[in-house]
Design a protein around this motif. Structure first.
Motif, PDB file in Angstrom:
ATOM      1  N   THR A   1       0.849  -1.179   0.000  1.00 27.40           N
ATOM      2  CA  THR A   1       0.000   0.000   0.000  1.00 27.40           C
ATOM      3  C   THR A   1       0.881   1.224   0.000  1.00 27.40           C
ATOM      4  N   GLU A   2       0.697   2.043  -1.008  1.00 30.59           N
ATOM      5  CA  GLU A   2       1.489   3.251  -1.104  1.00 30.59           C
ATOM      6  C   GLU A   2       0.775   4.365  -0.364  1.00 30.59           C
ATOM      7  N   GLY A   3       1.457   5.007   0.554  1.00 30.36           N
ATOM      8  CA  GLY A   3       0.842   6.064   1.343  1.00 30.36           C
ATOM      9  C   GLY A   3       1.786   7.225   1.510  1.00 30.36           C
ATOM     10  N   GLN A   4       1.247   8.327   2.024  1.00 31.48           N
ATOM     11  CA  GLN A   4       2.030   9.533   2.217  1.00 31.48           C
ATOM     12  C   GLN A   4       2.599   9.542   3.632  1.00 31.48           C
ATOM     13  N   THR A   5       3.858   9.903   3.742  1.00 30.58           N
ATOM     14  CA  THR A   5       4.477   9.984   5.050  1.00 30.58           C
ATOM     15  C   THR A   5       4.074  11.278   5.734  1.00 30.58           C
ATOM     16  N   LEU A   6       4.225  11.282   7.054  1.00 33.02           N
ATOM     17  CA  LEU A   6       3.938  12.494   7.823  1.00 33.02           C
ATOM     18  C   LEU A   6       4.852  13.628   7.371  1.00 33.02           C
ATOM     19  N   TYR A   7       6.102  13.315   7.102  1.00 31.52           N
ATOM     20  CA  TYR A   7       7.069  14.328   6.668  1.00 31.52           C
ATOM     21  C   TYR A   7       6.604  15.003   5.379  1.00 31.52           C
ATOM     22  N   ASP A   8       6.208  14.204   4.396  1.00 32.47           N
ATOM     23  CA  ASP A   8       5.753  14.771   3.120  1.00 32.47           C
ATOM     24  C   ASP A   8       4.502  15.625   3.300  1.00 32.47           C
ATOM     25  N   TYR A   9       3.592  15.149   4.132  1.00 29.06           N
ATOM     26  CA  TYR A   9       2.335  15.865   4.363  1.00 29.06           C
ATOM     27  C   TYR A   9       2.590  17.228   5.002  1.00 29.06           C
ATOM     28  N   LEU A  10       3.494  17.257   5.982  1.00 27.96           N
ATOM     29  CA  LEU A  10       3.799  18.525   6.650  1.00 27.96           C
ATOM     30  C   LEU A  10       4.581  19.469   5.749  1.00 27.96           C
ATOM     31  N   MET A  11       5.485  18.911   4.937  1.00 29.81           N
ATOM     32  CA  MET A  11       6.263  19.752   4.034  1.00 29.81           C
ATOM     33  C   MET A  11       5.379  20.419   2.992  1.00 29.81           C
ATOM     34  N   GLU A  12       4.344  19.721   2.555  1.00 33.34           N
ATOM     35  CA  GLU A  12       3.404  20.329   1.610  1.00 33.34           C
ATOM     36  C   GLU A  12       2.696  21.535   2.232  1.00 33.34           C
ATOM     37  N   GLN A  13       2.300  21.388   3.504  1.00 28.65           N
ATOM     38  CA  GLN A  13       1.557  22.456   4.167  1.00 28.65           C
ATOM     39  C   GLN A  13       2.450  23.657   4.485  1.00 28.65           C
ATOM     40  N   ILE A  14       3.638  23.383   5.009  1.00 25.11           N
ATOM     41  CA  ILE A  14       4.504  24.495   5.414  1.00 25.11           C
ATOM     42  C   ILE A  14       4.975  25.280   4.204  1.00 25.11           C
ATOM     43  N   GLY A  15       4.977  24.635   3.032  1.00 27.99           N
ATOM     44  CA  GLY A  15       5.383  25.336   1.816  1.00 27.99           C
ATOM     45  C   GLY A  15       4.428  26.443   1.437  1.00 27.99           C
ATOM     46  N   MET A  16       3.210  26.395   1.947  1.00 27.20           N
ATOM     47  CA  MET A  16       2.223  27.431   1.661  1.00 27.20           C
ATOM     48  C   MET A  16       2.191  28.524   2.716  1.00 27.20           C
ATOM     49  N   ALA A  17       3.023  28.417   3.752  1.00 24.47           N
ATOM     50  CA  ALA A  17       3.059  29.422   4.813  1.00 24.47           C
ATOM     51  C   ALA A  17       3.826  30.660   4.348  1.00 24.47           C
ATOM     52  N   ASP A  18       3.450  31.800   4.887  1.00 22.01           N
ATOM     53  CA  ASP A  18       4.095  33.078   4.538  1.00 22.01           C
ATOM     54  C   ASP A  18       5.331  33.261   5.422  1.00 22.01           C
ATOM     55  N   LEU A  19       6.432  32.637   4.998  1.00 18.23           N
ATOM     56  CA  LEU A  19       7.671  32.673   5.762  1.00 18.23           C
ATOM     57  C   LEU A  19       8.826  33.094   4.867  1.00 18.23           C
ATOM     58  N   SER A  20       9.808  33.739   5.489  1.00 16.99           N
ATOM     59  CA  SER A  20      11.016  34.080   4.748  1.00 16.99           C
ATOM     60  C   SER A  20      11.795  32.802   4.454  1.00 16.99           C
ATOM     61  N   GLU A  21      12.776  32.896   3.573  1.00 11.47           N
ATOM     62  CA  GLU A  21      13.545  31.713   3.192  1.00 11.47           C
ATOM     63  C   GLU A  21      14.239  31.086   4.389  1.00 11.47           C
ATOM     64  N   GLU A  22      14.807  31.936   5.252  1.00  8.68           N
ATOM     65  CA  GLU A  22      15.501  31.403   6.430  1.00  8.68           C
ATOM     66  C   GLU A  22      14.524  30.749   7.393  1.00  8.68           C
ATOM     67  N   ASP A  23      13.391  31.396   7.649  1.00  9.11           N
ATOM     68  CA  ASP A  23      12.394  30.818   8.562  1.00  9.11           C
ATOM     69  C   ASP A  23      11.831  29.516   7.994  1.00  9.11           C
ATOM     70  N   LEU A  24      11.671  29.467   6.678  1.00 13.73           N
ATOM     71  CA  LEU A  24      11.162  28.252   6.062  1.00 13.73           C
ATOM     72  C   LEU A  24      12.161  27.107   6.210  1.00 13.73           C
ATOM     73  N   ASN A  25      13.446  27.411   6.094  1.00 16.16           N
ATOM     74  CA  ASN A  25      14.469  26.390   6.297  1.00 16.16           C
ATOM     75  C   ASN A  25      14.476  25.878   7.732  1.00 16.16           C
ATOM     76  N   ILE A  26      14.231  26.789   8.680  1.00 13.43           N
ATOM     77  CA  ILE A  26      14.141  26.381  10.091  1.00 13.43           C
ATOM     78  C   ILE A  26      12.943  25.460  10.293  1.00 13.43           C
ATOM     79  N   ALA A  27      11.812  25.836   9.691  1.00 13.81           N
ATOM     80  CA  ALA A  27      10.614  24.996   9.804  1.00 13.81           C
ATOM     81  C   ALA A  27      10.858  23.620   9.182  1.00 13.81           C
ATOM     82  N   HIS A  28      11.539  23.604   8.039  1.00 13.80           N
ATOM     83  CA  HIS A  28      11.868  22.327   7.399  1.00 13.80           C
ATOM     84  C   HIS A  28      12.735  21.466   8.324  1.00 13.80           C
ATOM     85  N   TYR A  29      13.670  22.097   8.997  1.00 12.58           N
ATOM     86  CA  TYR A  29      14.570  21.349   9.872  1.00 12.58           C
ATOM     87  C   TYR A  29      13.811  20.787  11.080  1.00 12.58           C
TER      88      TYR A  29
END
Length: 493
Positions: free
Chosen positions: A111-139
């Protein structure tokens, strides 16, 4: 100054065949099938035999089956020894017969499914964050536990890692701000919590409404979490001046929250859910006089009959007529190695099937009553040494056999390791299995009044009435093994 000396040593070394056998013995049916397919792919000198191929020959030769000895690989050898022209093919075939009539489907559900990491990365990519803050969120997201969604690391450690590994120099306050105001606001609610209390609070806060029970549940989680975990319900009711019914409504809301918010996500991109394929089948055979016999059968559906490839023997025969050519000698040496490996593997498969069958026969003899009734209370005390003494195998061999193996019985599928237990002496002087005692313990706790659950001392008295004279500390040990909390934590409203 260099010197030469001669030294004698006595030691034990496992032959490659023994290592291969031990590896095969501990594999359950599905893993064994995969190992067999891998061996067939890697060794062209080994091949399967269809059910209809030489059926009469195998039936007539079962009693004469004997393993072929393997020779060490040398530069000079007689290729004629590997042609088997004067021997029937059954001499090097594995007799993997399966007398059982049941069919076991060997299917892996992918069964192919989406990981929690992928799901969260999709959402945070739509947040209004600067490049540095987005990198922190990714980390931060990359440091979440994929199994439960918690952030197990200290924020200070994240700040240090960001500086050393990412070249991002920031402050602890900024990381906490991104964590609390962005990452923890993502779906699913409760993600990136640092403890259970924070996880539940993040979920309940998204449900805050005019509902009194929800508001009360949030307040209890925020201010009375220790009292809640210790089930001090009277203290909570006195604190808020509420009735038992009001507290029960609030607890119902808390029970709807999830302590593991990542439970609905795959821990890998592809998750393999494998069905349990029994390695053994236990059948009951009743004679005309009403006597029931337990008949253990080996599930060999995934272990087809094997033999050394006739085509490979023919190839070796052609090379044997030209021993002077270096290329032919090298090719012949390669073929000899493959033939050795094929014979070793066939012999290991034969020994594996024999070892498994003898072990399950010994287990069914020792636990005959259990296989007939299916009642855990009829389990006899049995340890690895008991089976080893009955079969003549080493204890380590028995341990490898029962590891991860299952048996399909008339009363359901049984994990073989669950059949083993120590013994205690009851009041009648009889040896009883500790599993039998644990079964009585589970029954007593299941029937208790949840408003006034039994203490360990009360459980001692109950089991003593059943004929089991057990100390309180033993009750506590069995309760912990069964993952049953103390009486205070079993209390309900």
């Amino acid at each position: 100054m260099l010197k030469q000396n001669l030294q004698l040593k006595l030691g034990q070394r496992l032959a490659p065949q023994q290592i291969q056998l031990m590896k095969l013995i501990q594999l359950h049916t599905l893993d064994f099938e995969q190992d067999l397919e891998r061996e067939l792919e890697e060794n062209p000198a080994l091949e399967k035999v269809s059910d209809d191929d030489n059926e009469d020959e195998y039936e007539a030769a079962d009693e004469e089956l004997e393993s072929e000895g393997s020779e060490s690989i040398e530069t000079d050898f007689d290729v004629d020894e590997y042609l088997f022209d004067d021997e029937p093919s059954y001499k090097t075939a594995a007799s993997n017969y399966s007398p059982d009539d049941e069919e076991f489907d060997n299917q892996s559900l992918l069964t192919e499914g989406q990981t929690l990491y992928d799901y969260l990365m999709e959402q945070i990519g739509m947040a209004d964050l600067s490049e540095e803050d987005l990198n922190i969120a990714h980390y931060i997201i990359g440091n979440l536990n994929p199994e439960d969604g918690y952030l197990r690391r200290e924020v200070k450690s994240l700040v240090d890692d960001l500086a050393f590994s990412q070249g991002i120099y920031t402050t602890q306050e900024k990381v906490e701000n991104i964590l609390e105001n962005y990452v923890q606001k993502l779906d699913p609610p409760g993600v990136a919590a640092r403890n259970l209390q924070e996880c539940l609070l993040l979920q309940i806060e998204k449900k805050i409404s005019s509902n009194k029970a929800v508001s009360l549940a949030a307040d209890i989680l925020r201010n009375q979490f220790d009292a809640l975990t210790n089930r001090h319900y009277s203290k909570i009711m006195n604190k808020y001046g509420i009735s038992e019914e009001e507290l029960k409504d609030a607890l119902d809301e808390i029970s709807k929250l999830s302590p593991r918010v990542a439970g609905n996500f795959d821990t890998q991109t592809i998750t393999i859910n494998q069905e349990i394929i029994p390695d053994f089948t236990i059948q009951l055979d009743e004679d005309n006089e009403g006597n029931v016999q337990v008949v253990p059968l080996l599930n060999s559906k995934n272990a087809p009959t094997l033999r050394v490839s006739d085509e490979y023997k023919d190839i070796l025969s052609t090379y044997s007529h030209n021993k002077d050519s270096a290329e032919h000698r090298q090719a012949a040496l390669f073929i000899k190695q493959k033939l050795d490996a094929a014979k070793w593997y066939i012999d290991a498969v034969n020994q594996r099937q024999n070892t498994l069958l003898q072990t399950i026969k010994a287990i069914t003899e020792l636990q005959k009553e259990f296989f007939i009734t299916g009642d855990d209370k009829s389990l006899k005390p049995m340890i690895l040494k008991d089976v080893a003494d009955k079969t003549g195998f080493d204890i380590s061999t028995i341990s490898r056999v029962v590891r991860s193996k299952y048996a399909d019985t008339p009363n359901g599928i049984v994990f073989l390791k669950d059949l083993f237990s120590d013994s205690l002496i009851n009041d009648d002087g009889e040896e009883v299995s500790t599993k039998e005692i644990k079964t009585h313990l589970l029954e007593a706790i299941a029937k208790e009044d949840k408003k006034k659950p039994y203490t360990d001392d009360a459980l001692v008295i109950i089991l003593k009435e059943k004929g089991y004279n057990i100390a309180r500390r033993t009750i506590a040990k069995y309760r912990e093994q069964l993952n049953i909390p103390v009486a205070r934590l079993r209390k309900e409203l």
